[in-house]
Design a protein around this motif. Structure first.
Motif, mmCIF file in Angstrom:
data_model
loop_
_atom_site.group_PDB
_atom_site.id
_atom_site.type_symbol
_atom_site.label_atom_id
_atom_site.label_comp_id
_atom_site.label_asym_id
_atom_site.label_seq_id
_atom_site.Cartn_x
_atom_site.Cartn_y
_atom_site.Cartn_z
ATOM 1 N N ILE A 5 0.837 -1.200 0.000
ATOM 2 C CA ILE A 5 0.000 0.000 0.000
ATOM 3 C C ILE A 5 0.875 1.255 0.000
ATOM 4 N N ASP A 6 1.955 1.243 0.739
ATOM 5 C CA ASP A 6 2.876 2.387 0.746
ATOM 6 C C ASP A 6 3.461 2.611 -0.650
ATOM 7 N N ILE A 7 3.828 1.523 -1.317
ATOM 8 C CA ILE A 7 4.378 1.628 -2.668
ATOM 9 C C ILE A 7 3.317 2.165 -3.618
ATOM 10 N N LEU A 8 2.102 1.638 -3.526
ATOM 11 C CA LEU A 8 1.011 2.097 -4.386
ATOM 12 C C LEU A 8 0.699 3.579 -4.178
ATOM 13 N N GLN A 9 0.771 4.028 -2.935
ATOM 14 C CA GLN A 9 0.539 5.450 -2.668
ATOM 15 C C GLN A 9 1.608 6.307 -3.319
ATOM 16 N N GLN A 10 2.846 5.857 -3.273
ATOM 17 C CA GLN A 10 3.927 6.608 -3.903
ATOM 18 C C GLN A 10 3.794 6.592 -5.428
ATOM 19 N N LEU A 11 3.352 5.467 -5.982
ATOM 20 C CA LEU A 11 3.113 5.397 -7.426
ATOM 21 C C LEU A 11 2.009 6.368 -7.840
ATOM 22 N N ALA A 12 0.960 6.446 -7.038
ATOM 23 C CA ALA A 12 -0.134 7.378 -7.340
ATOM 24 C C ALA A 12 0.359 8.822 -7.283
ATOM 25 N N ALA A 13 1.205 9.123 -6.311
ATOM 26 C CA ALA A 13 1.762 10.482 -6.204
ATOM 27 C C ALA A 13 2.628 10.804 -7.415
ATOM 28 N N MET A 14 3.409 9.832 -7.869
ATOM 29 C CA MET A 14 4.262 10.054 -9.036
ATOM 30 C C MET A 14 3.419 10.238 -10.295
ATOM 31 N N GLU A 15 2.352 9.452 -10.438
ATOM 32 C CA GLU A 15 1.455 9.610 -11.580
ATOM 33 C C GLU A 15 0.824 11.003 -11.591
ATOM 34 N N ALA A 16 0.433 11.491 -10.424
ATOM 35 C CA ALA A 16 -0.154 12.835 -10.334
ATOM 36 C C ALA A 16 0.875 13.894 -10.730
ATOM 37 N N ALA A 17 2.110 13.710 -10.308
ATOM 38 C CA ALA A 17 3.169 14.657 -10.671
ATOM 39 C C ALA A 17 3.420 14.634 -12.179
ATOM 40 N N LEU A 18 3.386 13.469 -12.784
ATOM 41 C CA LEU A 18 3.565 13.365 -14.238
ATOM 42 C C LEU A 18 2.405 14.022 -14.987
ATOM 43 N N ARG A 19 1.184 13.826 -14.494
ATOM 44 C CA ARG A 19 0.033 14.482 -15.123
ATOM 45 C C ARG A 19 0.175 15.994 -15.053
ATOM 46 N N ALA A 20 0.624 16.497 -13.903
ATOM 47 C CA ALA A 20 0.807 17.944 -13.743
ATOM 48 C C ALA A 20 1.880 18.453 -14.702
ATOM 49 N N ALA A 21 2.959 17.705 -14.858
ATOM 50 C CA ALA A 21 4.030 18.099 -15.784
ATOM 51 C C ALA A 21 3.506 18.102 -17.220
ATOM 52 N N ARG A 22 2.734 17.088 -17.578
ATOM 53 C CA ARG A 22 2.163 17.015 -18.927
ATOM 54 C C ARG A 22 1.272 18.225 -19.200
ATOM 55 N N MET A 23 0.451 18.590 -18.246
ATOM 56 C CA MET A 23 -0.450 19.728 -18.434
ATOM 57 C C MET A 23 0.337 21.041 -18.529
ATOM 58 N N LYS A 24 1.406 21.144 -17.778
ATOM 59 C CA LYS A 24 2.228 22.349 -17.831
ATOM 60 C C LYS A 24 2.893 22.482 -19.204
ATOM 61 N N VAL A 25 3.413 21.381 -19.732
ATOM 62 C CA VAL A 25 4.043 21.413 -21.061
ATOM 63 C C VAL A 25 2.992 21.725 -22.125
ATOM 64 N N LEU A 26 1.797 21.180 -21.981
ATOM 65 C CA LEU A 26 0.719 21.495 -22.912
ATOM 66 C C LEU A 26 0.387 22.984 -22.862
ATOM 67 N N ASN A 27 0.366 23.538 -21.667
ATOM 68 C CA ASN A 27 0.118 24.978 -21.499
ATOM 69 C C ASN A 27 1.210 25.799 -22.172
ATOM 70 N N ILE A 28 2.459 25.396 -22.004
ATOM 71 C CA ILE A 28 3.585 26.088 -22.655
ATOM 72 C C ILE A 28 3.424 26.004 -24.168
ATOM 73 N N HIS A 29 3.050 24.837 -24.666
ATOM 74 C CA HIS A 29 2.862 24.648 -26.104
ATOM 75 C C HIS A 29 1.778 25.599 -26.618
ATOM 76 N N ALA A 30 0.675 25.681 -25.888
ATOM 77 C CA ALA A 30 -0.423 26.557 -26.312
ATOM 78 C C ALA A 30 0.004 28.021 -26.315
ATOM 79 N N LYS A 31 0.782 28.420 -25.314
ATOM 80 C CA LYS A 31 1.184 29.824 -25.200
ATOM 81 C C LYS A 31 2.336 30.211 -26.110
ATOM 82 N N THR A 32 3.019 29.234 -26.664
ATOM 83 C CA THR A 32 4.152 29.552 -27.541
ATOM 84 C C THR A 32 3.864 29.089 -28.962
ATOM 85 N N CYS A 33 3.962 27.801 -29.196
ATOM 86 C CA CYS A 33 3.855 27.251 -30.553
ATOM 87 C C CYS A 33 2.490 27.520 -31.191
#
Length: 113
Positions: free
Chosen positions: A56-84
């Motif tokens: 369960i501890d490992i799964l919680q950390q995996l979920a936290a990492m997935e959330a961080a990756l989703r946030a990074a993806r959305m940030k890069v998408l935002n950068i793409h929209a504001k630039t390219c």
């Protein structure tokens, strides 16, 4: 180095173009730092698995990492929209605009899977 009113470590400082491509651009400086933190999370999860920690501890950390990756993806998408994408919209080039729109549609289809 100071970027967007923040002091960045030298390893995150934007680099100048080398030949035909840039080694790092300033528009991704924060996201690179974010990805390095996520990389650290992944190494921590590996250590947890090697130490046979509670699942369960490992799964919680995996979920936290997935959330961080989703946030990074959305940030890069935002950068793409504001630039390219913004650049193509203001260019009045209909072919380029159509191409960017098709790219975004394909991306959203992949993200929806």
């Amino acid at each position: 180095m100071v970027f967007n009113n923040q002091l960045l470590p030298e390893s995150l400082a934007p680099h100048k173009k080398v030949g035909a491509r840039a080694t790092m651009t300033n528009k991704f400086a924060r996201e690179i730092a974010r990805m390095r933190r996520i990389e650290g999370q992944a190494r921590g999860i590996i250590r947890m698995m090697q130490d046979e920690r509670y699942c369960i501890d490992i799964l919680q950390q995996l979920a936290a990492m997935e959330a961080a990756l989703r946030a990074a993806r959305m940030k890069v998408l935002n950068i793409h929209a504001k630039t390219c994408v913004e650049e193509v919209i203001t260019s009045q080039d209909k072919a380029e605009q159509s191409e960017k729109l098709s790219e975004l549609i394909a991306l959203f289809e992949k993200m929806g899977r």
